[in-house]
Design a protein around this motif. Structure first.
Motif, PDB file in Angstrom:
ATOM      1  N   TYR A  32       0.851  -1.186   0.000  1.00 61.17           N
ATOM      2  CA  TYR A  32       0.000   0.000   0.000  1.00 61.17           C
ATOM      3  C   TYR A  32       0.894   1.246   0.000  1.00 61.17           C
ATOM      4  O   TYR A  32       1.995   1.243   0.546  1.00 61.17           O
ATOM      5  CB  TYR A  32      -0.967  -0.007   1.192  1.00 61.17           C
ATOM      6  N   MET A  44      -5.629   2.608  -3.575  1.00 63.25           N
ATOM      7  CA  MET A  44      -5.688   1.956  -2.272  1.00 63.25           C
ATOM      8  C   MET A  44      -7.097   2.026  -1.683  1.00 63.25           C
ATOM      9  O   MET A  44      -7.623   1.015  -1.175  1.00 63.25           O
ATOM     10  CB  MET A  44      -4.697   2.624  -1.317  1.00 63.25           C
ATOM     11  N   GLN A  82      -0.715  -4.395  -4.360  1.00 63.63           N
ATOM     12  CA  GLN A  82      -1.322  -3.154  -4.840  1.00 63.63           C
ATOM     13  C   GLN A  82      -1.241  -3.036  -6.354  1.00 63.63           C
ATOM     14  O   GLN A  82      -0.248  -3.390  -6.989  1.00 63.63           O
ATOM     15  CB  GLN A  82      -0.586  -1.981  -4.190  1.00 63.63           C
TER      16      GLN A  82
END
Length: 322
Positions: A32, A44, A82
């Motif tokens: 993240y 995110m 991510q």
């Protein structure tokens, strides 16, 4: 016949991620963003909204700076990385982090959320190919058609390569938080992806993400980054991810308010374009240095009624009325 998409259908499309991350799964969420790029923060926030909407349990959250590959993770837990635009060698820190994770966890399913792919060096492609193809249960979600074609050409033994829109679409719709008081916002990137042939960086009233954030905001980010590094040395005893969630909520809310004050947007930031669409604002997106914006626009956004792409020098940026 080419498929057409709406903002509703792009959010619905993200539901197909459940093939890789089923409802009720337990996951470790890696990489993240602990920095001030609001575009990555929108990714995110969309990812966290996806987890919440589909009842996915996040056991742990780690950024690239405080996660130690080799940390014990139960075999039935899915590792989720991510999404964004840093897959390849343009941002080697993040790519090397992902590849270390892939090498260290051959017994866990690993899901890389939608990424744009770009390499400048053939040797780096070969290194990535060897690492990605060695994992038996890797899902690589690409963010647009060009990246999807690249992945299928170069990572042929990766069994699960799919194409999916950016995770920020999970936030649809976002209501403006202020009434417009100015006609046009120019959000123009100033980093290595800037396209000097198409964009005007020096015009009056031009912003980038780092300009929208105040010096106080940047000091807050820096303090949390410092705390994150000290916390790692101390054994990660503090819930830095929880602290960052609250602070990043504030940064995203501030950016939404900033965009809300304009009637329309001209931008060379992909997430300037996506945020404008989430707010249902008329916008023009200028291509970046290697075609990422145009590839994304042509894959998903070209049928959104209030958008336009500038990809060639013959296409002019609209005049800003002040």
């Amino acid at each position: 016949m080419a498929k057409t998409y709406s903002m509703d259908s792009l959010k619905e499309k993200l539901g197909e991620l459940l093939d890789a991350i089923p409802k009720g799964s337990s996951v470790v969420y890696l990489d993240y963003p602990l920095y001030g790029n609001v575009g990555d923060l929108l990714i995110m926030k969309g990812t966290e909204a996806f987890f919440q909407n589909y009842g996915i349990k996040v056991c742990e959250r780690w950024n690239a700076e405080n996660f130690n590959p080799g940390r014990k993770i139960a075999k039935d837990v899915i590792i989720v990385c991510q999404g964004g635009g840093n897959f390849g060698d343009l941002y080697p820190h993040f790519q090397q982090f992902r590849e270390r994770v892939i090498k260290h966890y051959p017994e866990n399913r690993i899901v890389i959320l939608p990424q744009s792919i770009y390499y400048e060096n053939e040797e780096h492609i070969k290194i990535s190919k060897q690492i990605l193809e060695s994992h038996p249960d890797l899902y690589l979600f690409t963010r647009e058609l060009a990246s999807f074609q690249f992945a299928n050409e170069h990572f042929q033994k990766v069994k699960h390569i799919r194409m999916m829109p950016d995770m920020a679409h999970q936030l649809w719709p976002i209501e403006p938080t202020e009434n417009p008081v100015a006609p046009v916002l120019r959000l123009i990137r100033t980093d290595k992806e800037a396209n000097s042939n198409l964009q005007k960086e020096t015009e009056q009233d031009t912003y980038d993400w780092n300009v929208i954030l105040s010096d106080r905001d940047k000091r807050g980010i820096k303090r949390l980054q410092t705390l994150n590094m000290l916390n790692k040395k101390a054994g990660n005893l503090l819930p830095v991810a929880s602290y960052w969630k609250r602070y990043s909520d504030y940064l995203v809310t501030k950016s939404i308010g900033f965009f809300s004050r304009y009637e329309s947007v001209v931008t060379s930031r992909l997430h300037g374009h996506i945020l404008s669409c989430l707010l249902q604002k008329e916008n023009v997106v200028i291509d970046n240095s290697y075609g990422k914006n145009a590839n994304y626009y042509n894959t998903w956004m070209k049928d959104i009624p209030y958008t336009k792409l500038i990809q060639h020098q013959t296409e002019k940026e609209p005049a800003v009325q002040r």
